[in-house]
Structures are given as C-alpha cells and as structure tokens.
Design a protein around this motif. Structure first.
Motif, PDB file in Angstrom:
ATOM      1  N   THR A 241       0.815  -1.220   0.000  1.00  0.00           N
ATOM      2  CA  THR A 241       0.000   0.000   0.000  1.00  0.00           C
ATOM      3  C   THR A 241       0.846   1.266   0.000  1.00  0.00           C
ATOM      4  OG1 THR A 241      -0.120   0.155   2.411  1.00  0.00           O
ATOM      5  CG2 THR A 241      -1.789  -1.192   1.327  1.00  0.00           C
ATOM      6  N   TRP A 242       2.154   1.136   0.263  1.00  0.00           N
ATOM      7  CA  TRP A 242       3.023   2.314   0.374  1.00  0.00           C
ATOM      8  C   TRP A 242       4.440   1.946  -0.037  1.00  0.00           C
ATOM      9  CZ3 TRP A 242       7.065   2.854   4.156  1.00  0.00           C
ATOM     10  CH2 TRP A 242       7.177   1.767   5.032  1.00  0.00           C
TER      11      TRP A 242
ATOM     12  N   VAL B 223       0.256   6.469   2.366  1.00  0.00           N
ATOM     13  CA  VAL B 223      -0.437   5.290   1.857  1.00  0.00           C
ATOM     14  C   VAL B 223      -1.008   5.617   0.488  1.00  0.00           C
ATOM     15  CG1 VAL B 223      -2.398   3.746   2.190  1.00  0.00           C
ATOM     16  CG2 VAL B 223      -0.928   4.333   4.135  1.00  0.00           C
TER      17      VAL B 223
ATOM     18  N   ASN C  69      -2.184   2.885  -1.779  1.00  0.00           N
ATOM     19  CA  ASN C  69      -3.136   1.860  -2.227  1.00  0.00           C
ATOM     20  C   ASN C  69      -2.961   1.551  -3.716  1.00  0.00           C
ATOM     21  OD1 ASN C  69      -4.411   1.514   0.315  1.00  0.00           O
ATOM     22  ND2 ASN C  69      -5.597   3.372  -0.036  1.00  0.00           N
ATOM     23  N   TYR C  70      -1.836   0.933  -4.051  1.00  0.00           N
ATOM     24  CA  TYR C  70      -1.498   0.707  -5.454  1.00  0.00           C
ATOM     25  C   TYR C  70      -2.494  -0.191  -6.187  1.00  0.00           C
ATOM     26  CZ  TYR C  70       2.867   2.993  -4.283  1.00  0.00           C
ATOM     27  OH  TYR C  70       3.798   3.918  -3.877  1.00  0.00           O
TER      28      TYR C  70
ATOM     29  N   LYS D  92      -8.062  -5.027   1.591  1.00  0.00           N
ATOM     30  CA  LYS D  92      -8.229  -4.162   0.421  1.00  0.00           C
ATOM     31  C   LYS D  92      -7.219  -4.446  -0.685  1.00  0.00           C
ATOM     32  CE  LYS D  92      -5.507  -0.400   2.481  1.00  0.00           C
ATOM     33  NZ  LYS D  92      -5.492   1.027   2.851  1.00  0.00           N
ATOM     34  N   GLN D  93      -6.075  -5.035  -0.357  1.00  0.00           N
ATOM     35  CA  GLN D  93      -5.080  -5.339  -1.387  1.00  0.00           C
ATOM     36  C   GLN D  93      -4.572  -6.771  -1.273  1.00  0.00           C
ATOM     37  OE1 GLN D  93      -3.640  -1.031  -2.767  1.00  0.00           O
ATOM     38  NE2 GLN D  93      -2.046  -2.277  -1.873  1.00  0.00           N
TER      39      GLN D  93
ATOM     40  N   SER E 196       1.433  -3.449   4.367  1.00  0.00           N
ATOM     41  CA  SER E 196      -0.021  -3.336   4.353  1.00  0.00           C
ATOM     42  C   SER E 196      -0.540  -2.139   5.131  1.00  0.00           C
ATOM     43  CB  SER E 196      -0.650  -4.610   4.932  1.00  0.00           C
ATOM     44  OG  SER E 196      -0.403  -4.709   6.332  1.00  0.00           O
ATOM     45  N   ARG E 197       0.337  -1.465   5.883  1.00  0.00           N
ATOM     46  CA  ARG E 197      -0.156  -0.392   6.764  1.00  0.00           C
ATOM     47  C   ARG E 197       0.959   0.615   7.022  1.00  0.00           C
ATOM     48  NH1 ARG E 197       2.148  -0.578  11.600  1.00  0.00           N
ATOM     49  NH2 ARG E 197       3.142  -2.513  12.290  1.00  0.00           N
TER      50      ARG E 197
END
Length: 605
Positions: free
Chosen positions: A69-70, A77, A79-80, A104-105, A321-322
C-alpha cells in the motif's frame, strides 16, 4: 587407468546438458516454491503494463497474494491496487480460479490439488513521481513495490522478472542482470520491490566505484551533456568512496542513479532512496549542473547504509499493508542530512565554510520554528504519516532536527572520548551489530552504543533533546571544538509564492500563499516571473532575495507574463524577523578544543 576417447558430438551434448543445469540452478528451477514475473508493454499510448505472475511448486491448500500500500521512504499510503485492471487467476490448464479479497489489497485463492497457477492483470501507469509508475511515449518507469504481488508466507523466496518491451527500447534495472539482457533476478521479495526499472530511450553513463559498476541514468535523452555527466560522475565517485570509508564496504554489487530532468506529476518530487539506487527529479537538464545535483546525491547515497540497512526496529521487516510508525526518522533522515553535507566536505567537494553554513542552517531551521517548543524530534518522526508530502497545520522537519542533533552528538562523542570516537563509530556499530545480524535498532539500542563508546550515560541528552523540547546548550557543545554559536535576529524577506523552473529556464508560480504580499499585489498561479525591478528572474530567486533584503518595507516593480501577455505590477516587500545562528571561531581555542575540531573537520580525500 583406462583412457576412453569421447566423440565430439557426445562432448557437445554433455556441455549443453551442464549449461542447462547451471541455468536452471541460476533461475531457481527446482522443486521449491517460486514466483516469476513478466512485465509486458505492448503499446505505450495505452499507459498499461501487463503483469503475468507464474506461481509454481505450490504445496498449500490456500494462498494469499498481497500488493503493498506504500513505498518505504515515502511515508504516505497510496493503495497501489487502485491501478489494477482485469485481475484474474487461472490454473495450469487455463481454468479460471475465483479469488476472494480478504483485505483491500489481498486476494486469497484455493489451491488444494493445484501446484501451479498464473495471475494476470493490467496496471495503469500514468503518473511520473517517486512513488508512482509512468508510461510515456518514449520511456516507462516503475518501482517493484507498485507492480509485484507477494505470496504471504513466501517473502524470502527468489524470483525472476522478464521484460517484453517495444522494439528499439532498452531497459535498466536495479535488479540483478542475467545473460538475457531483458531478464533480471531478485533474491527475495523485499529486494524485488525495492528496485526501480526504466525502459525506453535515455542516456546511461557507466563508471566504477571500488571496482563495482555504477550507472548514471539521465532522462530525457540527449539533454544532460556528456561533459556534465563526466564531471558529475567524478564527483559521485569521490562522494561514494568517502561514505564507503565510514563503513568499510559498499553493501551492493552495483548502484544506479535514476535522474529525471523534469517536473514530477504529483507531490512526490525530490529524491527517494532504494536498496541499491535512488530516483531524483532535477531542474531541466540544460540548466542543471553537477554542483547543483551533488548535494541531493550525497544525501540519497548515504541511505545505502542509513535506513536501507541501518533501520529502526519498527520497520524491520517492513509491513507493506499499513503505516509503519517509528520515533527514529530523525536518525534515518536527519543523520543522512548531516552526513550528506559532511561527506562532501571530507571529499573535498565542499569547503569548510560551506559545511559550517549547513550546520548554521540546521540550527536556524530548528530554533526559528515555534513548533520546536511543542514537538520533539521523536514525536515529529512518529507523526510523519499525518502529512509527509502535504502541509500540516503545525509542523517541523525531523530532517532538520536530526541534522542539528547529528552535529551535537558528533561533537559530544568526540569530546567525551578525547577524539577516539565520533558519530562515525556509532553508525558503523549499528551497521555491524544490527543490520549485519539481521535486525533493526531501537532508541535504547542507540543510547547503549553511545554509552559504550563514551563511558558516559546519554539518557539525559535523549530525554531533553530527542524526546523533549529543551533548547540544546549550543555554546557549550560547539565550544568543545573552539567555536561559538552566536544568535542573531534579522528581517527575512517573504515573497509568498511557490514556483518551479520551466523547461526553458523561466520561473513559473505554482502557488500563491494566502495573505502574502504576492497575493495582495495580484500575482497568480501560472504567472511567469520575469524580473523584480531590474533583477532578472531566471533559474531561481537568489538575486531576487538579495534585492528584496535591501527593499524591506518598500515597493518593487514585478514584470511577469500571464497567458502570454506581459504585465507589470507593484508589490510591497514584507518580511518577518527570524532567529539566525552563526558558527565562528573562538579567538583563543586551547589544545583540547583544537583536537576536537581537527577530529570533527578532518578531510579524508
């Protein structure tokens, strides 16, 4: 012994067999789990990468695949997965497998009885920025973090990446090359996603540092002259060797400097470090000079050790992820600022006066900001995710705070050890005892290293100036080296605009600050500034600010063009009082102070 004559055909056949086995070993073609990626660029005008991921030797009944995500180093972040189109998974026979999104990913797929699957999707790449991917008509660029999935539980497995690109294009990547110039390898997932790749038309200057290949990549092609490139790579070599001497080694097999002489297409401009490379945006190549570029290069290259390897414990390993909060970015970025500057001095690229000016600038940057009375360097580090690349209501740079503390700690350690050790020894110890042993470091770890070197307790220093907001005793600490930190107040002219240098060298306003003199006078975003009184505005504001400093409270004539039309407006020069610091030599420094100074300001090249 029995001698046997072998036929030429048999020898040839045997040789081919050995080569095949060697290639299979090199590419990891064994029974272990592996993921191999193909990045296809069919038509640049579509702005789409097509990603094919072949997953082999599956043993689990279920597998989960996630996309980060980053991007490490750019603390926002992104969110690719929002850029993914037409995501599908098939088995070895081509039958569709329906994944379930568990986050979400993250996609989970049932693989019971299946030992091989293929994952395919398109990725829209239409933003040229440090943390984004871009496909243009004549080049394409991405970093692995944006495109490549991770199989959870298999982070340490090797992989290959193959590129299928338009005819006439070339490719350069921070990944490891193979005999096939369009296929690269990664030892693990973290290496895979921390590697930028550029395809298309661009200039490459190859040079060596300590016997290892380094590549300066310039885009657009043909714009940054050969003479400039040669001068810049000479400076890069001196800088890299000086930094290498701190740690005793270059911890990579090659290094790539990716330069875009263009404006970024988002807030993610400047420069960004990677495992064995960095990416930078610079002014148009015709106006950029090696002297202009080397400061950023020195900062980013020091990240080869600091943050890419000497990493805060909260980021070991990265959780893609975060958000990964840590109170130690004042070390990761601030010390890198400090070493980026002092390395250029040690290498003979910058003068002593220029280095001391950078020290003065860091003190002034901290002490002239009211936020320093409320936000400690540790807290500024932890809160970076609130607005890394966007303004916050009340903020201070841990880059500047950490640079300031870097100088203070360096001098304190040199003083406390009578010149036997300095901040170099702290960084080298963190590298050997933490990175080399596969772990991150904490604040307490760092204090323990300093205490061990100095035989003193630095907990109070950290309590007051790292976790706290007390003003450091500048006179005392700079006095260790026979310097005085003189505080002064001066009026600083405020123009009230943000601007960029255009391709033709002009200065164009990108933002006008509310309630500024520029806003009051009628300057607008998009205006091209031509001159202030008789001082031409081109390639920057240095001469303009010298003029404004002399015209405080007076009116100047601003010549500009707006939508092709020339205009002249009048602007009152306003400013504010700022605290400044000047580092000056004491008139009668004693032998002990001179010993500290000589250790601090030694020239190594």
């Amino acid at each position: 012994m029995i001698k046997q004559r072998l036929s030429r055909a048999f020898i040839l056949s045997l040789s081919i067999w050995f080569i095949a086995v060697a290639d299979a070993s090199a590419f990891g073609q064994t029974n272990q789990f592996r993921m191999d990626y193909t990045v296809t660029l069919r038509d640049p005008q579509d702005r789409l990468f097509h990603i094919t991921t072949d997953v082999k030797n599956i043993r689990e009944p279920q597998l989960s695949f996630s996309l980060p995500t980053w991007t490490p180093g750019w603390y926002t972040v992104e969110n690719y997965a929002k850029n993914i189109l037409r995501f599908k998974i098939t088995d070895a026979k081509g039958a569709r497998l329906q994944p379930v999104m568990t986050r979400k990913q993250t996609w989970r797929v049932d693989t019971k009885g299946i030992d091989q699957i293929k994952i395919e999707y398109d990725y829209r790449a239409d933003i040229l920025a440090l943390n984004q991917a871009k496909i243009a008509n004549d080049f394409a660029f991405f970093t692995g973090i944006e495109l490549f999935l991770m199989a959870e539980g298999h982070r340490n497995e090797p992989s290959t990446v193959r590129f299928e690109i338009p005819d006439g294009w070339k490719v350069i990547s921070a990944l490891k090359e193979t005999a096939d110039q369009k296929t690269f390898t990664a030892s693990d997932y973290d290496t895979l996603v921390d590697a930028p790749t550029e395809m298309g038309r661009f200039d490459v200057t190859r040079f060596e540092v300590a016997g290892k290949p380094h590549y300066f990549v310039a885009n657009p092609a043909g714009r940054f002259s050969k003479e400039k490139a040669e001068k810049f790579t000479e400076m890069l070599t001196k800088m890299a060797l000086t930094q290498r001497d701190i740690f005793g080694e270059l911890p990579c097999d090659k290094y790539v400097y990716f330069y875009f002489f263009a404006r970024p297409e988002s807030n993610a401009g400047g420069a960004l470090e990677h495992l064995n490379s960095f990416v930078a945006f610079a002014p148009p190549a015709e106006f950029a000079t090696p002297d202009m570029l080397i400061g950023t290069a020195s900062h980013e290259f020091f990240h080869l050790w600091n943050v890419k390897r000497i990493r805060p414990i909260e980021m070991w390993p990265y959780d893609y992820s975060r958000e990964n909060e840590t109170p130690l970015l004042w070390v990761s970025e601030g010390f890198t600022n400090y070493y980026g500057s002092i390395a250029l001095y040690r290498a003979g690229i910058r003068s002593r006066e220029q280095f001391l000016q950078s020290v003065e600038g860091a003190i002034t940057g901290v002490e002239s900001n009211d936020v320093r009375n409320y936000t400690s360097p540790a807290n500024a580090s932890t809160s970076t995710w609130l607005g890394y690349d966007t303004p916050v209501a009340f903020g201070i740079s841990y880059y500047t705070q950490g640079q300031n503390l870097g100088a203070l700690l360096d001098l304190s350690i040199i003083h406390d050890t009578a010149g036997r050790a300095g901040l170099d020894d702290v960084m080298r110890t963190l590298y050997l005892e933490f990175y080399k042993k596969g772990k991150g470091f904490s604040t307490e770890d760092m204090i323990s290293v300093i205490n061990r070197l100095t035989k003193r307790d630095y907990h109070d220093f950290y309590k007051r100036y790292v976790w706290g907001v007390e003003v450091p005793p500048y006179d005392q600490i700079f006095g260790y080296a026979g310097y005085e930190a003189e505080k002064s107040a001066r009026q600083q002219a405020e123009l009230g605009v943000d601007a960029t240098i255009t391709a033709d060298g002009n200065v164009q306003v990108t933002r006008v600050h509310p309630d500024s003199s520029a806003a009051t006078s009628g300057i607008e975003a998009g205006d091209v500034l031509m001159s202030f009184d008789d001082v031409e505005v081109r390639r920057g504001f240095q001469g303009v600010f010298e003029l404004l400093a002399k015209k405080m409270g007076q009116t100047v004539k601003v010549n500009l063009t707006r939508k092709g039309e020339s205009k002249m407006i009048e602007m009152k020069v306003e400013g504010e009082e700022q605290a400044g610091y000047k580092i000056s030599e004491m008139p009668n420094a004693n032998a002990e102070q001179m010993k500290v100074r000589e250790r601090w300001l030694k020239v190594t090249r």
